[in-house]
Design an enzyme around this catalytic site. Structure first.
Site, mmCIF file in Angstrom:
data_model
loop_
_atom_site.group_PDB
_atom_site.id
_atom_site.type_symbol
_atom_site.label_atom_id
_atom_site.label_comp_id
_atom_site.label_asym_id
_atom_site.label_seq_id
_atom_site.Cartn_x
_atom_site.Cartn_y
_atom_site.Cartn_z
ATOM 1 N N HIS A 1 -12.023 34.819 -40.893
ATOM 2 C CA HIS A 1 -12.810 35.345 -42.005
ATOM 3 C C HIS A 1 -14.293 35.387 -41.641
ATOM 4 O O HIS A 1 -15.053 36.177 -42.188
ATOM 5 C CB HIS A 1 -12.626 34.482 -43.258
ATOM 6 N N ASP B 1 -4.390 42.424 -41.263
ATOM 7 C CA ASP B 1 -5.055 41.458 -42.124
ATOM 8 C C ASP B 1 -6.266 42.165 -42.740
ATOM 9 O O ASP B 1 -6.586 43.307 -42.379
ATOM 10 C CB ASP B 1 -5.486 40.234 -41.306
ATOM 11 N N ARG C 1 -0.753 25.831 -44.113
ATOM 12 C CA ARG C 1 -0.086 27.129 -44.313
ATOM 13 C C ARG C 1 1.007 27.351 -43.263
ATOM 14 O O ARG C 1 1.824 28.267 -43.399
ATOM 15 C CB ARG C 1 -1.108 28.259 -44.257
ATOM 16 N N HIS D 1 0.595 35.494 -38.691
ATOM 17 C CA HIS D 1 -0.392 36.512 -38.338
ATOM 18 C C HIS D 1 -0.164 36.824 -36.872
ATOM 19 O O HIS D 1 -0.537 36.019 -36.028
ATOM 20 C CB HIS D 1 -1.806 36.011 -38.547
#
Length: 518
Positions: A188, A260, A145, A176
């Site tokens: 996460h 986020d 990414r 981010h």
């Protein structure tokens, strides 16, 4: 602007305005339409909300029938992370592939075409690009990414992506902040920590964000990471030192700050989403992203009421909440005019818009061979259908396990009769799992030529062990690496795609089958 429902006081309306919730289904539920009428200004879309471009356009039209200035956001990075093409894989290679090519004009063209498709479906805010410098190769959540591990490369391509996307009338959300690349933990699941000096952060992590700000990014997304050199107590999303002191005051950023997903364990597991949302707005965030896992009216009401209660209790200044809501509305105004500025819908220059993704994926390929196993230039393309052994890791949550990856489908098209099998670490020890997977693949392949497909071999010892077993028995095996090509190339032919998007698989399959241009 849409007239809001009567009886909604300013404080409640502002609290709703700063939320970016998701929902389930391919049509807007009644509760969502009702909250739009009361002040909700943003909606987040995920793969579960999208069945086709036509359906998506109908959904966004349904939302705008209730509120014409609604911000419709999506996590469409292209590459491994796609929502538009969650069921088939993306038509665009991701950041790492674009970084491998290192042509900023190409990156801008790809971002423009992706933005054009989003705008055509009524989406006007994209939670992309990832500006993270992937400085830790063990990173389990960023990887492909990222444009790469080089700061300068990441900075110039972040700026190009922002420019291309916004030229299509879709707001970029650079993420981010202040940089998620030097982490070995997935936010996460838990709270990552970056233990480097403030000077190194300024030189490495912050450079792509400075470039994005200079390019005019309309939004920036915060990271759920602890950076003790900047704030030893609170993660970036909840840190006033980072969001206001660094991003606003030092870097001079004046646009929207989006968090986020607040349901991620890095925040929800320690603070809870209600308390976390209050702290985020107080720290300087303007919009609360929630809905990847929590997507219902009850969640929206809980967050709305938590913000209202915090203001009334004196824990959150009312003017801070009002400022955040005003920034959301300002972005909505920009989005309402940007799509009619004359650039939206213009195909990418030099290459037909529908072909730019495949063109980029082909350019991103790196084709080598292990020492002593031959010259890639003399590789004879396969003429008989092979056996594709996909060595499959656990899916990155940001990517999702519903998005297909690999090259099997493309090879079936080029070499009908191709057979495939998927192998994973299973439940046993990693050393045994790899050997077992390799033996199982050999048995399943029989006499067929083997194409082994891996994803971040360097992060998965079982995967490396499986390849050892395959190559020891069948040194003519073709290896395709669809993650970060950190491990040394091996196999009779080694193809690094720099991503697992559908077009990356097609580009690799063309090389294997000698079918470039078919």
């Amino acid at each position: 602007m849409t007239t809001l429902a009567s009886g909604t006081d300013t404080l409640t309306r502002d609290a709703l305005t700063v939320l970016q919730p998701g929902f389930t289904g391919t049509t807007a539920p009644d509760w969502l339409l009702r909250r739009l009428g009361e002040g909700l200004a943003s909606v987040g879309l995920f793969g579960r909300n999208i069945a086709s471009p036509g359906q998506l356009a109908a959904l966004t039209a349904q939302l705008r029938a209730e509120r014409d200035d609604v911000l419709v956001a999506i996590d469409e990075e292209g590459g491994d992370v796609t929502r538009l093409e969650v069921r088939n894989g993306s038509s665009f290679p991701g950041n790492h592939a674009l970084g491998a090519v290192d042509d900023v004009e190409l990156t801008q063209q790809v971002a423009h075409e992706l933005g054009r498709r989003l705008a055509a479906c009524g989406v006007n805010l994209n939670w992309a690009p990832s500006a993270d410098v992937n400085s830790d190769p063990r990173n389990p959540v960023i990887g492909v990414r990222s444009f790469g591990a080089d700061t300068g490369l990441a900075a110039r391509h972040t700026a190009a992506y922002v420019t291309g996307l916004q030229s299509a009338g879709v707001a970029a959300c650079t993420k981010h902040f202040p940089g998620h690349g030097d982490t070995a933990v997935d936010s996460h699941h838990a709270l990552p920590r970056i233990d480097v000096s403030a000077d190194l952060l300024a030189e490495r992590e912050l450079a792509p964000f400075r470039a994005a700000i200079a390019a005019g990014t309309r939004a920036v997304m915060s990271a759920h990471i602890l950076v003790p050199a900047l704030d030893p107590e609170r993660p970036a999303t909840l840190s006033r030192r980072i969001l206001t002191g660094l991003l606003r005051d030092e870097l001079g950023y004046a646009g929207l700050i989006v968090t986020d997903g607040m349901e991620m364990r890095a925040i929800a597991g320690t603070y809870g989403i209600e308390r976390g949302s209050v702290l985020a707005i107080a720290a300087g965030a303007d919009a609360i992203c929630v809905g990847g896992g929590l997507a219902d009216d009850a969640t929206v009401l809980r967050l709305r009421d938590a913000l209202v209660s915090a203001v009334r209790a004196g824990e959150l200044p009312e003017e801070r909440l009002a400022e955040a809501a005003d920034r959301v509305r300002a972005l909505a105004r920009w989005a309402g005019t940007a799509g009619t500025a004359g650039t939206a819908g213009r195909p990418a220059e030099g290459t037909h818009g529908t072909e730019i993704g495949l063109h980029a994926a082909r350019r991103a390929l790196t084709v080598t061979a292990a020492p002593g196993l031959g010259d890639p230039a003399t590789f004879k393309p396969l003429t008989e259908p092979p056996y594709v052994a996909a060595l499959t890791p656990v899916a990155n949550i940001a990517v999702g396990d519903e998005t297909p990856w690999g090259i099997a489908a493309e090879l079936v098209h080029l070499l009908p009769g191709t057979v495939t099998g998927s192998f994973s670490a299973g439940d046993g020890p990693e050393s045994e799992a790899g050997e077992n997977a390799g033996r199982a693949a050999l048995q399943a392949a029989g006499p067929r030529r083997i194409v082994a497909v891996v994803r971040d071999e360097h992060r998965h010892p079982w995967m490396a062990s499986a390849l050892d077993a395959l190559l020891a028995a069948r040194p003519d095996t073709v290896v395709v690496e669809m993650g970060v090509p950190q491990a040394a190339p091996r196999g009779a032919l080694h193809i690094a795609t720099h991503g697992a998007a559908r077009v990356c698989g097609r580009a690799a399959a063309e090389v294997i089958a000698g079918a470039l241009g078919r």
